[in-house]
Write a protein that holds these residues in place. Sequence first.
Motif, PDB file in Angstrom:
ATOM      1  N   ASN A   1      42.004  76.090  -3.314  1.00  0.00           N
ATOM      2  CA  ASN A   1      41.731  76.045  -2.129  1.00  0.00           C
ATOM      3  C   ASN A   1      40.400  77.192  -1.751  1.00  0.00           C
ATOM      4  OD1 ASN A   1      44.099  75.235  -1.121  1.00  0.00           O
ATOM      5  ND2 ASN A   1      45.159  76.815  -1.530  1.00  0.00           N
ATOM      6  N   VAL A   2      39.414  76.594  -0.724  1.00  0.00           N
ATOM      7  CA  VAL A   2      38.411  77.177  -0.456  1.00  0.00           C
ATOM      8  C   VAL A   2      38.408  77.883   0.656  1.00  0.00           C
ATOM      9  CG1 VAL A   2      35.931  76.869  -0.221  1.00  0.00           C
ATOM     10  CG2 VAL A   2      37.259  75.109  -1.408  1.00  0.00           C
ATOM     11  N   PRO A   3      38.632  79.399   0.510  1.00  0.00           N
ATOM     12  CA  PRO A   3      38.698  80.209   1.675  1.00  0.00           C
ATOM     13  C   PRO A   3      37.313  80.240   2.423  1.00  0.00           C
ATOM     14  CG  PRO A   3      38.525  81.591  -0.320  1.00  0.00           C
ATOM     15  CD  PRO A   3      38.362  80.070  -0.689  1.00  0.00           C
ATOM     16  N   GLN A   4      37.331  80.948   3.469  1.00  0.00           N
ATOM     17  CA  GLN A   4      36.343  81.014   4.367  1.00  0.00           C
ATOM     18  C   GLN A   4      35.241  81.871   3.567  1.00  0.00           C
ATOM     19  OE1 GLN A   4      35.711  79.393   7.365  1.00  0.00           O
ATOM     20  NE2 GLN A   4      33.680  80.225   7.498  1.00  0.00           N
ATOM     21  N   LYS A   5      35.535  82.828   2.886  1.00  0.00           N
ATOM     22  CA  LYS A   5      34.445  83.864   2.177  1.00  0.00           C
ATOM     23  C   LYS A   5      33.745  82.866   1.091  1.00  0.00           C
ATOM     24  CE  LYS A   5      34.400  88.168  -0.323  1.00  0.00           C
ATOM     25  NZ  LYS A   5      34.139  88.779   0.748  1.00  0.00           N
TER      26      LYS A   5
ATOM     27  N   GLY B   1      25.053  80.630 -12.631  1.00  0.00           N
ATOM     28  CA  GLY B   1      26.230  79.833 -12.002  1.00  0.00           C
ATOM     29  C   GLY B   1      27.380  80.856 -11.975  1.00  0.00           C
ATOM     30  N   VAL B   2      28.296  80.912 -11.260  1.00  0.00           N
ATOM     31  CA  VAL B   2      29.360  81.687 -10.955  1.00  0.00           C
ATOM     32  C   VAL B   2      30.540  80.939 -10.933  1.00  0.00           C
ATOM     33  CG1 VAL B   2      30.820  83.338  -9.554  1.00  0.00           C
ATOM     34  CG2 VAL B   2      28.139  83.251  -9.316  1.00  0.00           C
ATOM     35  N   ILE B   3      31.654  81.144 -12.180  1.00  0.00           N
ATOM     36  CA  ILE B   3      32.707  80.231 -12.574  1.00  0.00           C
ATOM     37  C   ILE B   3      33.789  80.937 -11.941  1.00  0.00           C
ATOM     38  CG2 ILE B   3      33.967  79.226 -14.313  1.00  0.00           C
ATOM     39  CD1 ILE B   3      31.200  79.275 -16.056  1.00  0.00           C
ATOM     40  N   LEU B   4      34.667  80.501 -11.047  1.00  0.00           N
ATOM     41  CA  LEU B   4      35.642  81.104 -10.408  1.00  0.00           C
ATOM     42  C   LEU B   4      36.784  80.417 -11.073  1.00  0.00           C
ATOM     43  CD1 LEU B   4      34.873  80.983  -6.455  1.00  0.00           C
ATOM     44  CD2 LEU B   4      34.341  82.730  -7.929  1.00  0.00           C
ATOM     45  N   THR B   5      37.633  81.378 -11.614  1.00  0.00           N
ATOM     46  CA  THR B   5      38.842  80.760 -12.133  1.00  0.00           C
ATOM     47  C   THR B   5      39.907  80.508 -11.240  1.00  0.00           C
ATOM     48  OG1 THR B   5      39.757  83.271 -12.224  1.00  0.00           O
ATOM     49  CG2 THR B   5      38.508  82.283 -14.088  1.00  0.00           C
ATOM     50  N   HIS B   6      39.939  81.235  -9.944  1.00  0.00           N
ATOM     51  CA  HIS B   6      40.448  80.862  -8.846  1.00  0.00           C
ATOM     52  C   HIS B   6      39.921  81.531  -7.453  1.00  0.00           C
ATOM     53  CE1 HIS B   6      42.475  84.411 -10.235  1.00  0.00           C
ATOM     54  NE2 HIS B   6      43.289  84.648  -8.976  1.00  0.00           N
ATOM     55  N   THR B   7      40.661  81.330  -6.302  1.00  0.00           N
ATOM     56  CA  THR B   7      39.990  81.948  -5.207  1.00  0.00           C
ATOM     57  C   THR B   7      40.724  83.019  -4.611  1.00  0.00           C
ATOM     58  OG1 THR B   7      40.944  80.080  -3.914  1.00  0.00           O
ATOM     59  CG2 THR B   7      38.551  79.785  -4.838  1.00  0.00           C
ATOM     60  N   ASP B   8      41.706  83.627  -5.313  1.00  0.00           N
ATOM     61  CA  ASP B   8      42.291  84.922  -4.709  1.00  0.00           C
ATOM     62  C   ASP B   8      41.233  85.860  -4.404  1.00  0.00           C
ATOM     63  OD1 ASP B   8      44.649  83.756  -4.995  1.00  0.00           O
ATOM     64  OD2 ASP B   8      45.464  85.037  -6.453  1.00  0.00           O
ATOM     65  N   GLU B   9      41.450  86.873  -3.376  1.00  0.00           N
ATOM     66  CA  GLU B   9      40.431  87.862  -2.833  1.00  0.00           C
ATOM     67  C   GLU B   9      40.138  88.856  -4.004  1.00  0.00           C
ATOM     68  OE1 GLU B   9      38.329  89.888   0.001  1.00  0.00           O
ATOM     69  OE2 GLU B   9      39.236  88.143  -0.099  1.00  0.00           O
ATOM     70  N   ASP B  10      40.884  89.041  -4.835  1.00  0.00           N
ATOM     71  CA  ASP B  10      40.469  89.961  -6.258  1.00  0.00           C
ATOM     72  C   ASP B  10      39.659  89.391  -7.353  1.00  0.00           C
ATOM     73  OD1 ASP B  10      42.785  88.316  -7.145  1.00  0.00           O
ATOM     74  OD2 ASP B  10      43.355  89.955  -8.566  1.00  0.00           O
ATOM     75  N   HIS B  11      39.386  88.062  -6.985  1.00  0.00           N
ATOM     76  CA  HIS B  11      38.446  87.233  -7.874  1.00  0.00           C
ATOM     77  C   HIS B  11      37.115  86.851  -7.096  1.00  0.00           C
ATOM     78  CE1 HIS B  11      40.853  87.192 -11.651  1.00  0.00           C
ATOM     79  NE2 HIS B  11      41.869  87.493 -10.680  1.00  0.00           N
ATOM     80  N   ILE B  12      37.010  86.965  -5.864  1.00  0.00           N
ATOM     81  CA  ILE B  12      35.832  86.436  -5.297  1.00  0.00           C
ATOM     82  C   ILE B  12      35.460  87.418  -4.187  1.00  0.00           C
ATOM     83  CG2 ILE B  12      36.847  84.017  -5.239  1.00  0.00           C
ATOM     84  CD1 ILE B  12      37.376  84.475  -2.263  1.00  0.00           C
TER      85      ILE B  12
END
Length: 788
Positions: free
Chosen positions: A623-627, A590-601
């Motif tokens: 928020n769920v960005p297109q990436k 699993g990949v746990i995203l602390t948040h969805t800013d570009e520098d984290h995803i």
Amino acid sequence: MKERLERAFFGLISRHLVLAAALYGMGLIIGSALYARGLSPYVAALISLACGVTAGVLRRGRALVPVLCGMAALGMCLSGGMWARIDGVAADDSSRLYRGCVLSCSEVEGASQTYSLTLSSITRLEGEREISVQGKVYAYCEDPFAIGDWVQIEGRLRPVRGYQNPGMLHARAQSAAYGIYAAIRVDSVERLPGQKGGLEVWAGRLRAHVAQVCSRLFPNSCGLMGALVVGDTANLEGAVYDAFRATGLLHLIVVSGMHVGIVLAGLWLLWRAAPLLPRVWMPAVLTAVLAVYCAMTGFSSSCIRAAIMAGLALWAVPLMRRPDLPTLLAAAFLLICIPRPERALSYGLWLSFLATLGLWSVGYWFRPLLARVPKGFKTLAGTLAASFSAQLYTWPILSMIGGNHPLLALALGTLIAPVISLLVMAGFPLLILGLLGEAMGQGVLAVVRTLAWPVDALASLTAGAMAQAVDIPGMAYAFALALPGIGLLFYGAALFVSSPLIRLKISARLRLGAAFLVACALVTGGTFALERAAPQIAMLDVGQGQCVLIRDGRGSTYLIDAGGDWFGGKTLDNTVTGAMRAMGVAGIDGVILTHTDEDHIRSLGALCAALPVGAVYLAPQANVPQKVACIEEVPLIRVSAMQDIPLGGGAALRLIPVGDMLCVRAQLSGCTALFTGDLTAKGEQALLQTGENLSCDVLQVAHHGSAGSSTQAFLDAASPTMAWISCGKDNRYGHPAPQTLDRLEKAGIAVCRTDVLGAIRLTRRFGAWRLSFQSTGAAFAGKGNLIQ
């Protein structure tokens, strides 16, 4: 009598030349080691020279002793100057004007409408004055330029960024080998009237033209064929590059002595068929052709090494002197690394020397065996034996560079190297015919394209086979060298066992060689098996971003974030996936995203494409960005309340949603780590109000160490032993902030920073947690904190 004197004279020169090269190389190594530890290599050079002169005086007339000690002293002095140039580029936060000449322009993979430029003749404009900037520089802009264009750039100067992770080549060292020490973060760029000339511009234009012809001849495999024939990796597909790197065979796409040998052999056959000039002109003509070929390959270190050795061998023939390989290797090393000691940092040069050395020494094992092979199979058997010898000698250095070497790489390389040789042998004459066909007309070029179709098909098939080879089960298991000393021991013992100067029967050679290889396999393979089986927490070096790997040692693997920036010469996608391969990660639960800013995803898409990923965890309000939304076949899980992910051995990951952030508290074999993403002071207060137990041994400092996070109340509640900060070197945000470092220092918390130490790893071995860093030269891990 004359022959004896000549033999003795040249033999004396050969021995002394080899010894001088060895001492000069040792001086480079010692000087670099002293510089990395803050000591002066110049003092050591003076001591070495003084000892040599004293020994020469005491031995009365033995001038060779001070000369050889002088070579060692020269190596120490040049290493000090080399590293001073590499580390001498300071970050300039002011946006300034620069002018320079474009040497190369290639599109950056993974970044839309972004081009990487290599500039030369750089000057900084200050009013009407022009100040020279040392060496060449990289620049990144949104517009393509032609080679030779004269451009003016407004931007900020930075040192070349070298991500320091397992399985990665050090970008700063490799750039320095080509004379590139800095990069410019471009704000604006404009093209000036006129164009520059010169040797490098001419070589760049020739290289670009060759790349265009290669793309027309080999449309399905232009990237691979360009890399194989002329060393042009600019158009090499990222998946193919990753496949060669993951299988431990990246050195096969480096231009080497094989390429130079093919060029010379072809010219020799043409000369024999149609002698246009007297035979005495042959060395001069062939030397000129080798110089042009080096220009076509971008003056790569490995190609220069092979060209120098071939040129010396050609000129030795008229002198009635049969050149021996150790002398040629020593002469080539001195001619390459004395004028520019930075060349010694090139991994391609190391691998080229070692493969050549392997062909010379280890090949003696197979001579009696090849004599028993039936005539119809001698060529195939000899090719496989030579391939195995080269693979064997490059294995330890590849292991030290990449952090490990796949278990099946030796066998796979032995099989694939003959195919690579065949592609080079067929591709080079086709490329020459294609260049001639462009000048003679489209009809001739169409005929050449028809002839090139089988080679294009074979190259495309080879690239596909390499991509499939990554998923072979044995590729997930690898050897790794725990210490560089083990590699040196390997080379010393292999030279002793396999040297033609050692009078041993073939059976004795094979027994000694097999015993030594088994011993190396047990030591290095056992070390890496222990590393993979151990619980581990690793923060990768991804520049201004974050990516953390957690393994429980029982098969469960999780990532916290998968981001960072790409500014630095390599795309971040290759950075993260390459590090995963090097650390033996075959899949991620699993990949746990602390948040969805570009520098984290940023690397999430490439990671899901390269490795199987079980799920992606998000905060409920994120928020769920297109990436992220475009990722297929990977479940997206919203964590709306406290959730535990159980790991092996009683370990667990505690997911704590805080607004649009997701914090993680990992409990792993007696060690607790808290990851807070980019929490602000307000977010830290909200986390404190959840009532969760926040005490930890390791704290990921929020928001890359910004001044608005890591409040005193939060630090008191967490009470960590050490703090980890993921940030980019000389980043424009000023992270980590001095106020944050002061608070951590006053609290007695040891600080580890990726911009200083590279990847940070905490591994449990023999019942205790051990801290290690990817950067071997860094000792200080923060303001006033020394990490042992």
